[in-house]
Design an enzyme around this catalytic site. Structure first.
Site, mmCIF file in Angstrom:
data_model
loop_
_atom_site.group_PDB
_atom_site.id
_atom_site.type_symbol
_atom_site.label_atom_id
_atom_site.label_comp_id
_atom_site.label_asym_id
_atom_site.label_seq_id
_atom_site.Cartn_x
_atom_site.Cartn_y
_atom_site.Cartn_z
ATOM 1 N N HIS A 119 -28.314 18.385 32.693
ATOM 2 C CA HIS A 119 -28.960 18.053 33.966
ATOM 3 C C HIS A 119 -28.739 16.567 34.233
ATOM 4 C CE1 HIS A 119 -32.586 16.680 36.256
ATOM 5 N NE2 HIS A 119 -32.322 17.777 36.954
ATOM 6 N N HIS A 169 -35.861 25.823 40.650
ATOM 7 C CA HIS A 169 -36.874 24.780 40.510
ATOM 8 C C HIS A 169 -38.156 25.287 39.844
ATOM 9 C CE1 HIS A 169 -34.705 21.985 43.455
ATOM 10 N NE2 HIS A 169 -34.857 21.304 42.339
#
Length: 396
Positions: A305, A205
């Site tokens: 993604h 992240h």
């Protein structure tokens, strides 16, 4: 800028007459969509989900549609893309990138419906017979090795041959020794639970300093992970190549970039082994195909993604079918409430062995059900991944 004469004869989809936006509330996040109509009675759909700013994204979509889409021929995808990006002084960014992506999806849906063919037939055809996916979002709960191991086994039992998760709790820049130990124990427990034949990807992240990211390379090496995703913030992009040179496994990233211009430095610095453009953020099919081609010139694979709804999963499958250097596709579909699939009727399902089969319906084959949207309005919730307990997905 070249501007197409919008009075000339049009393609079989006709000209765009009006655009709608629709928002759907779920426990995961609010999903956003555009529906674009033409004077030939066709409608095309696209996803404009933003993790936290879907209302703002919808508002921008409506404004940009009035400025640039009304009267356009959906087959002029390159001109429309340029008009939205350059003509609106968009210059990238997350909200604008999402709007541009959703409109590009809708143009492709309209073209496929007008011609009676699946979208992938318009974007290079098929390089493969089906698309492999991996599961994300399966690990919401207590950060306990036994809990994560049990959830991982359950997910693999559903047919997935690859999983991804973030084991790092609320860490930012650095991890305490205790937090690092717990995070590594979680990875070890999951690897032991799923065995050596299931791919395991670890999410960072984009939040660790170089020293912590380097420590993670050593700590995670025993677990044979498929990649470490975005271990550092992209404000430190110049250090990614240095980290990658030390890594015993691939480094992936790119979900935070919204077009080829933003990706330019990532490629120039050889930052990653695998790029992860999002079909609902990185400019839609028109742009992601270009990014995949650029990646191929660098020997880089593409693993899109997709933390969005089943519509984006479906769009991503169409794109992935025609990308030669495609690796695997992310999906959160197993986390979602059943009514989400009712809202986006016709979205492609994940099979019992963790794949999505080649589509056959014209366009994307998806229609939005207004009644379901009316029953589930947006919640405008927010979860803060920099606070303790974020992995439980408790929203405020």
């Amino acid at each position: 800028m070249l501007v197409v004469d919008r009075t000339r004869p049009t393609g079989p989809a006709g000209r765009i007459t009006h655009v709608e936006t629709l928002l759907l509330g779920t426990a995961w996040r609010d999903f956003g969509y555009v529906r674009v109509h033409t004077d030939q009675g066709l409608s095309g759909v696209g996803e404009i989900t933003h993790p936290y700013r879907v209302a703002e994204t919808a508002a921008l979509a409506e404004a940009m549609a009035r400025r640039h889409l009304i009267g356009a021929d959906p087959f002029d995808t390159e001109e429309i893309w340029l008009r939205l990006y350059q003509g609106d002084f968009l210059r990238g960014g997350d909200v604008g990138g999402i709007v541009l992506s959703g409109f590009d999806q809708a143009m492709h849906d309209l073209m496929g419906k007008a011609l009676g063919v699946p979208v992938y037939r318009l974007t290079g055809g098929a390089c493969r017979n089906r698309v492999r996916v991996y599961a994300n979002g399966w690990y919401n709960g207590e950060r306990d090795p036994a809990v994560f191991a049990a959830k991982a086994r359950e997910t693999v039992a559903k047919g997935y041959s690859a999983l991804k998760f973030d084991p790092f709790g609320a860490g930012l820049h650095e991890l305490s020794r205790a937090e690092l130990r717990q995070s590594v124990e979680l990875v070890g427990a999951v690897r032991e639970a799923i065995g050596p034949d299931v791919d395991l990807f670890v999410e960072g992240h984009a939040r660790f300093a170089m020293t912590t990211a380097s420590a993670l390379l050593r700590a995670l090496e025993p677990f044979d992970i498929g990649w470490l995703e975005e271990p550092m913030p992209w404000t430190h992009i110049e250090r990614y190549a240095e980290l990658r040179a030390r890594a015993p496994f691939p480094i992936s990233g790119g979900e935070h970039f919204h077009n080829r211009y933003e990706y330019k430095q990532l490629f120039a610095t050889n930052a990653v082994d695998i790029i992860q453009p999002d079909l609902s953020m990185a400019g839609g099919l028109t742009e992601v195909r270009k990014l995949a081609a650029i990646a191929d010139t660098h020997g880089v694979m593409v693993a899109p993604h997709n933390s969005n709804s089943p519509l984006c999963t479906t769009v991503s499958v169409h794109a992935a079918l025609g990308i030669p250097n495609f690796k695997i596709l992310e999906t959160f579909d197993g986390l979602l409430e059943p009514y989400v699939f009712d809202a986006v009727r016709g979205a492609l399902p994940v099979t019992a062995d963790g794949h999505v089969e080649i589509p056959t319906a014209p366009g994307f084959g998806v229609e939005l059900d207004d009644d379901v949207f009316a029953e589930h309005p947006p919640t405008h919730r927010f979860w803060n991944m920099f606070s303790a307990g974020w992995e439980k997905r408790n929203r405020t």
